[in-house]
Design an enzyme around this catalytic site. Structure first.
Site, PDB file in Angstrom:
ATOM      1  N   HIS A 190       0.837  -1.221   0.000  1.00  0.00           N
ATOM      2  CA  HIS A 190       0.000   0.000   0.000  1.00  0.00           C
ATOM      3  C   HIS A 190       0.864   1.260   0.000  1.00  0.00           C
ATOM      4  O   HIS A 190       0.432   2.305   0.494  1.00  0.00           O
ATOM      5  CB  HIS A 190      -0.945   0.039   1.207  1.00  0.00           C
ATOM      6  N   SER A 244      15.034  22.047 -15.779  1.00  0.00           N
ATOM      7  CA  SER A 244      13.827  22.794 -16.078  1.00  0.00           C
ATOM      8  C   SER A 244      14.234  24.112 -16.742  1.00  0.00           C
ATOM      9  O   SER A 244      15.290  24.657 -16.454  1.00  0.00           O
ATOM     10  CB  SER A 244      13.085  23.078 -14.769  1.00  0.00           C
ATOM     11  N   LYS A 285      16.117  22.183 -10.626  1.00  0.00           N
ATOM     12  CA  LYS A 285      15.465  20.916 -10.963  1.00  0.00           C
ATOM     13  C   LYS A 285      16.351  19.929 -11.707  1.00  0.00           C
ATOM     14  O   LYS A 285      17.141  20.291 -12.549  1.00  0.00           O
ATOM     15  CB  LYS A 285      14.224  21.177 -11.842  1.00  0.00           C
ATOM     16  N   GLU A 319      10.015   8.798 -16.773  1.00  0.00           N
ATOM     17  CA  GLU A 319       8.686   9.398 -16.983  1.00  0.00           C
ATOM     18  C   GLU A 319       8.185   9.125 -18.405  1.00  0.00           C
ATOM     19  O   GLU A 319       7.024   8.790 -18.627  1.00  0.00           O
ATOM     20  CB  GLU A 319       8.745  10.911 -16.777  1.00  0.00           C
TER      21      GLU A 319
END
Ligand code: ARG
Length: 463
Positions: A161, A282, A288, A295
């Protein structure tokens, strides 16, 4: 009236040229030229068979072989002039062959149809892509084994979980990924068996009146055997659906790996550092470092599953035998193969360079009372019933929560107030190292078992 198009297939049948838009709409050459080399390979084998049964003279066969060789080179070096007027890869190559060698070129299509030809081409194409994909999966598996061996003792939290559940070793976690890929490879090999059946000879749908030798062609093209029914041969695309299904499962697995890599490389988890070469920055936020590769792989999973759906829908209402609908099978198949190859390659290149932050993993494993089950098992070993042990541990955890300490940080006196059968040796099981080491059975997370699993897997990969 528009002028009669001389290039039109079976032109004598038509009194009207194809509408200019329809010509573009129905053409497939823009994408099916990807199967040009397979088409030539199939044509060479077909021509050899026509020679064998006396339909072609050796001179004609020779001319055809040489002509096809020239075309193959023109295609490889980019000088072949593809024309939409010739509709598809098959007609383009045949027209060029006739340009090059004259009448003999017109004899190549004897006893054959584009319907059995295209089915053969796709099978040849998928067969070789499956071999490429299988090779890449093996490369990724080897990378996983190397990291798993290196991290056989590295402790991290195991989750259920997405809540800390029990400590596991990082090597064990990586071996879970490895196992998924074992199944993926098996599925591809199984699908390959049904791909490797030869449709040539089915012609348009009913076979041909020439005394063809299908076994001979199958042997030349390294198919396991010729197909058994001509109607089925030209219309079957089960193999394409199976490939897309096997591909969807591979992507689903890569997507799960990706999700974990994205989570683990976040500041909140901070378990791993992805190699800079696989991340980007970024345009606005200078701090970043984004996990773009995982992804994107996660994102690309959707298109492959989409291709599986589109192929299933493509087939669902088709009457026997060939229908033009089937021209729509190619783009999803090509994109499935490309996406798999690129995603697997990215993973195989990236995995060896993943750095793990052992301290952070260790601290995280300590945080969620991950050895609570070990304490319960300890009490059971000392004679307590499991339900009672569950209760005792619940009380100990409550104390840990209230005082912000792990179970291993509670004193012996504190633990003994919940049960007097607890003694000093309890700390062996409360320590993360003790917990993982005790799961020392086949399939367990103990470092010793991880190393054995890696060794076994290396042997398996060699086969
Ligand atoms: N381009 C066609 C396809 O991809 C080749 C077969 C065409 N056959 C036909 N009878 N129109 O399926």
């Amino acid at each position: 009236m528009t002028q009669v198009n001389q290039d039109k297939l079976s032109s004598a049948r038509f009194s009207q040229a194809t509408d200019a838009f329809v010509e573009i709409f129905t053409a497939s050459v823009d994408f099916d030229q990807r199967m040009a080399q397979q088409d030539i390979q199939g044509s060479k084998a077909h021509a050899s068979m026509l020679l064998k049964i006396g339909v072609l003279t050796s001179q004609e066969h020779d001319d055809i072989s040489k002509g096809l060789e020239t075309i193959s080179q023109e295609i490889s070096n980019g000088t072949f002039a593809w024309s939409i007027k010739q509709e598809d890869v098959h007609m383009n190559i045949e027209a060029r062959l006739t340009d090059l060698i004259g009448t003999a070129g017109k004899k190549l299509h004897t006893g054959r149809s584009r319907n059995d030809q295209v089915a053969t081409d796709i099978r040849l194409y998928l067969r070789s892509e499956i071999d490429n994909i299988t090779g890449l999966i093996s490369r990724l598996q080897t990378a996983l084994l190397d990291v798993a061996e290196r991290e056989a003792e590295t402790i991290m939290p195991g989750f259920t979980h997405l809540q800390v559940a029990q400590p596991v070793t990082f090597g064990h976690h990586l071996m879970a990924w490895f196992e998924m890929l074992v199944r993926d490879k098996e599925r591809l090999q199984d699908c390959r068996k049904r791909i490797n059946i030869m449709p040539l000879g089915a012609a348009a749908l009913a076979g041909t009146s020439y005394p063809i030798d299908r076994d001979y062609v199958a042997e030349l093209l390294e198919f396991d055997r010729p197909s058994a029914n001509s109607l089925d041969s030209v219309s079957d695309r089960d193999f394409a659906i199976e490939f897309a299904a096997a591909g969807s499962l591979i992507m689903m697995h890569l997507s799960r790996f990706s999700e974990e890599l994205v989570l683990w490389s976040s500041a909140q988890f901070d378990f791993i550092e992805l190699p800079d070469a696989f991340c980007t920055g970024s345009s606005i936020m200078p701090q970043k470092k984004n996990p773009d590769v995982p992804e994107l792989v996660r994102g690309k999973t959707g298109r492959v599953t989409g291709h599986l759906m589109s192929l299933l829908m493509l087939m669902k209402s088709q009457p026997l035998a060939y229908n033009k609908d089937n021209q729509e099978d190619k783009e999803p198949l090509f994109d499935t193969a490309d996406t798999l190859i690129n995603s697997l390659r990215a993973f195989a290149d990236m995995i060896p360079h993943i750095q793990c932050k052992k301290d952070n993993m260790y601290q995280a494993a300590k945080q969620g009372f991950s050895t609570a089950t070990d304490l319960a098992d300890y009490l059971v070993r000392k004679g307590m019933a499991f339900r009672d042990a569950h209760e005792v541990v619940g009380l100990a955890v409550r104390l840990g929560v209230d005082t912000k300490r792990d179970l291993s940080e509670l004193t012996l006196e504190e633990l003994q107030q919940f049960s007097d059968i607890i003694t000093e040796d309890v700390y062996d099981v409360l320590a993360l190292e003790g917990s993982v080491a005790s799961r020392n059975h086949l399939g367990g997370t103990a470092p010793e078992k991880v190393r054995q699993a890696v060794q076994f897997a290396r042997e398996q990969l060699k086969r």
